[in-house]
Enzyme design. Structure first.
Site, PDB file in Angstrom:
ATOM      1  CG  ASP A 119      -2.151  -0.898   0.965  1.00 63.80           C
ATOM      2  OD1 ASP A 119      -2.663  -0.900  -0.170  1.00 63.80           O
ATOM      3  OD2 ASP A 119      -2.561  -1.600   1.901  1.00 63.80           O
ATOM      4  CG  ASP A 177      -7.789  -3.170  -3.093  1.00 67.64           C
ATOM      5  OD1 ASP A 177      -8.226  -4.112  -3.766  1.00 67.64           O
ATOM      6  OD2 ASP A 177      -8.243  -2.856  -1.985  1.00 67.64           O
TER       7      ASP A 177
HETATM    8  N1  GLY Z   1      -7.405  -1.049  -0.176  1.00 65.35           N
HETATM    9  C1  GLY Z   1      -8.265  -1.505   0.797  1.00 65.35           C
HETATM   10  C2  GLY Z   1      -9.682  -1.123   0.614  1.00 65.35           C
HETATM   11  O1  GLY Z   1     -10.087  -0.630  -0.392  1.00 65.35           O
HETATM   12  O2  GLY Z   1     -10.431  -1.327   1.513  1.00 65.35           O
END
Ligand code: GLY
Length: 783
Positions: A119, A177
């Protein structure tokens, strides 16, 4: 019958006034929606920023059960609040937002060392990336670099993907994501000219495209790869309703991710993918009328299922961008959907009342319904993408028309010209103009002042020739006309401290006496006629002094020619040989084909056909024609070549507003487009070119080149470079004064504001259209 019709119409009118007008009055314009949303975002974010100001390391996450929930740097949402503050600073220029943005950005910094999460793009690029974009703080760049290197420790070249999580049940999980982390890698390539990063981003995007999507272009949430075969061993969900379902935020990440990848790489595969995802979403039977999706498109509780406002924010931002990249007629659907989403999110149902929700902005987000975490709450990423979407739409709506592009040109032109002309008029040019150069020729500095003056006047002259008037622009012109007239008196007066060198102690003054001649020929009324008789005589004398300099066998011959053309125009007396030599050699010996001349007998792949040859040849021939001289019959052929050359130059403007870094004198920056600018100014553009596409292409280059850091020094003088300060890209003859040839791009400002060049609506230039898949037709050489 007539009576009935009349009565019916009357009734319709009454109904219209009774029912429609009140509704119409209620409908807020999209501009009002944007401003209201941004105002609320500002006041709410200040509440939040103040609340956590003294809690070291703490960043907001959500507001749940009347309590603020927070995180530290290592949570995936840590970067969004700093990012919000940067966006609000950009929009408002309010220093308070910048100070808070700096404070909260610093709290995310330790994330740069993390190797156990994918992330980092969310965490570092939304915070440090936005901060770097707006401040160019080198420390921010270092943080992004370190974070990107650590992100790449999760890259597996064999599988072609970056690993998302460490979870025992999955060998090598990648979630949709993860597409969002690729933007930081694309940025790294741009910033460090190292293609390693973008190649990894592209490979990840390709692998994801292959394995994550179903035939209807919905996406799985998690795909885990078998590390030996490289084939997915399972496709699951972690946060959605079911493995087979379409979890709303995941779909939004995919849409945003592929749109962004297309913007960064212009690879049409990504545009196609974004379109297909977009189409799945907008035509989904369970996307509500107000366009805020349910948290999962397949939750059987629909229509009683929860909505996820964060997915709507992300989609809106992505759709606005996609509407600008997609040349197909779907573009209007993307934009209308985004607008509807922003209207809904800005309604009382979703937009937090001022002072409520702990300072969060958008209500009704769903973080993770499966684990009953963050259900029906505001979320920092929902807020971040809502603001990003509002700002994107705001920029789009205020996208320049030709006339405000004209304002941009005038601003940039006068910004460049001001130090030269203001100092010359004040008699302080030699005192204040810096001298930057790789040259060790001690006379160069002496001749550099005429370079700056000749070239600045060459570019600004057509605009000045429009004369003063009562408009803002006309008043500004009056100011610059006055500077030039006063300045030339100073520059030509042998007693003045700013007296310019035209003599043959150096060969350079021939070049700049010529650019000055080209400029004065372009403004016979507002420059030449306004000079007092003494100054005119001095100028004539100096042009004649420059005759003692013998031109080289190259474009230099045209310097002599244009000076003689000016003498012919303003005195009637000229040197026949010097006037004709250049014209004849280019006409009879040095033409190579398809509008290109050799620079002398040899062809040179550089911009001299544009910098000098076409504009001067056309200019000299026009004066010859005006005075009925023999040789002028070549003018129609030359104008045809000039026109074709302009067509070629327009095609050199890349989709993103750059152009080939090739040949000598590249540090003249956009002055390399002299011939194109001149063709537009002289109405010599070929029929194939809409003047607006020339305008839009040149605007993009001007803006791009001048927005590079270090292009100007602290007093506003140009520095040597192509994109910023790059003195090693210059030849030894280049110095501060030479750089002012960039002014030549501004010639179309000599067209009145009601010329089609300025009034035609914006049009994409050729390369941009072609790279978006539009048909730009075939290109043909001239004979
Ligand atoms: N990237 C984690 C979410 O969208 O919850």
């Amino acid at each position: 019958m007539l009576m009935v019709l009349f009565k019916d119409r009357f009734l319709i009118l009454i109904c219209f006034f009774l029912f429609c007008l009140p509704n119409m009055a209620q409908e807020e314009s999209i501009n009002q929606v944007i401003e209201r949303g941004l105002n609320r975002a500002e006041s709410q974010s200040l509440i939040l920023a103040k609340k956590l100001e003294n809690r070291e390391g703490v960043l907001p996450r959500t507001y749940e059960n009347d309590r603020l929930q927070t995180v530290f740097y290592d949570h995936w949402v840590s970067g969004f609040f700093p990012g919000i503050l940067w966006l609000l600073y950009e929009n408002s220029q309010n220093i308070q937002f910048r100070e808070y943005a700096e404070l909260y950005t610093a709290r995310v910094e330790p994330a740069k060392k993390m190797k156990n999460t994918h992330d980092l793009g969310f965490m570092l690029y939304c915070s440090f990336g936005q901060g770097y974009r707006l401040t160019k703080n080198p420390h921010y760049l270092n943080v992004i670099k370190e974070g990107s290197e650590n992100l790449l420790t999760r890259w597996n070249p064999k599988l072609g993907v970056i690993k998302s999580w460490e979870r025992k049940q999955w060998q090598y999980p990648v979630i949709i994501d993860n597409m969002m982390n690729l933007e930081m890698l694309c940025f790294m390539t741009r910033e460090f000219s190292d293609r390693t990063y973008v190649k990894i981003a592209e490979t990840h995007a390709q692998t994801t495209l292959k394995n994550h999507f179903r035939t209807d272009y919905s996406t799985y949430h998690v795909v885990s790869y078998d590390t030996i075969t490289g084939i997915p061993h399972t496709k699951r969900t972690a946060q959605g309703y079911a493995d087979y379902s379409s979890w709303a935020r995941g779909q939004a990440w995919g849409l945003y991710g592929y749109t962004m990848m297309y913007r960064e790489t212009l690879n049409p595969i990504y545009l196609e993918q974004a379109r297909k995802i977009g189409n799945f979403l907008v035509s989904h039977p369970r996307l509500p009328e107000d366009k805020v999706p349910y948290w999962d498109y397949d939750d059987p509780q629909i229509p009683n299922a929860k909505r996820d406002a964060s997915a709507a924010s992300i989609m809106a931002s992505a759709f606005i961008e996609l509407s600008q990249l997609d040349p197909s007629n779907m573009a209007s659907i993307w934009l209308a959907t985004a607008e509807k989403q922003l209207r809904t999110l800005s309604s009382p149902e979703y937009l937090a009342e001022a002072g409520t929700m702990g300072g969060f902005i958008i209500k009704h987000g769903v973080g993770d319904l499966r684990s009953k975490n963050e259900v029906d709450v505001p979320l920092s990423y929902g807020d971040y993408y809502y603001i990003e979407a509002l700002l994107r739409l705001k920029k789009l709506i205020s996208k320049p028309t030709g006339l405000n592009e004209r304002q941009v040109w005038i601003k940039q032109m006068t910004r460049i010209a001001s130090p030269v002309l203001e100092n010359l008029a004040a008699g302080t040019l030699k005192k204040n103009m810096p001298f930057e150069s790789l040259s060790n020729d001690s006379l160069r500095r002496k001749v550099s002042y005429l370079e700056a003056v000749g070239r600045t006047i060459c570019g600004i002259a057509p605009w000045l020739e429009l004369g003063p008037d009562d408009t803002e622009e006309g008043k500004l012109r009056a100011y610059y006309i006055d500077l030039v007239v006063k300045g030339l008196r100073n520059g030509l007066d042998p007693e003045s401290s700013d007296y310019l060198v035209f003599d043959n102690h150096h060969s350079q003054p021939l070049v700049d006496a010529a650019f000055l001649a080209e400029g004065v020929l372009r403004a016979p009324t507002q420059i030449w006629k306004r000079l007092d008789r003494q100054t005119q005589e001095w100028l004539i004398k100096e042009w004649k002094v420059s005759r003692s300099i013998k031109p080289f066998e190259s474009n230099w011959l045209l310097f002599a020619s244009i000076i003689e053309a000016a003498l012919l125009e303003f005195t009637g007396e000229y040197d026949v040989k010097r006037l004709n030599d250049g014209v004849c050699r280019f006409r009879d010996e040095w033409y190579k084909g398809d509008a290109w001349y050799g620079d002398g007998k040899d062809f040179h792949f550089d911009y001299y056909n544009s910098l000098v040859i076409h504009p001067m040849l056309t200019g000299v021939l026009r004066i010859m024609k005006k005075h009925g001289l023999s040789g002028a019959e070549f003018l129609p052929i030359q104008e045809k070549r000039h026109s074709r050359f302009a067509e070629e130059m327009e095609r050199m403007i890349s989709p993103e507003g750059s152009y080939p870094v090739i040949g000598r004198s590249i540090t003249y920056r956009f002055g390399s487009f002299h011939a194109l600018a001149d063709a537009a100014f002289l109405h010599l553009l070929p029929k194939s070119l809409n003047p607006a596409q020339v305008r839009c292409g040149l605007t993009s280059i001007i803006q791009r080149q001048l927005s590079q850091a270090d292009t100007f020094d602290s007093a506003g003088w140009l520095r040597i470079g192509y994109t910023g300060r790059q003195i090693q890209m210059s030849e030894e003859y280049i110095n501060t004064g030479s750089l002012y040839l960039c002014m030549a791009v501004f010639l179309p400002l000599g067209l009145s504001p009601d010329d089609a060049f300025w009034t035609n609506p914006p049009v994409e230039w050729t390369a941009r259209k072609a790279w978006c898949g539009a048909n730009v037709g075939a290109d043909h050489a001239i004979r």
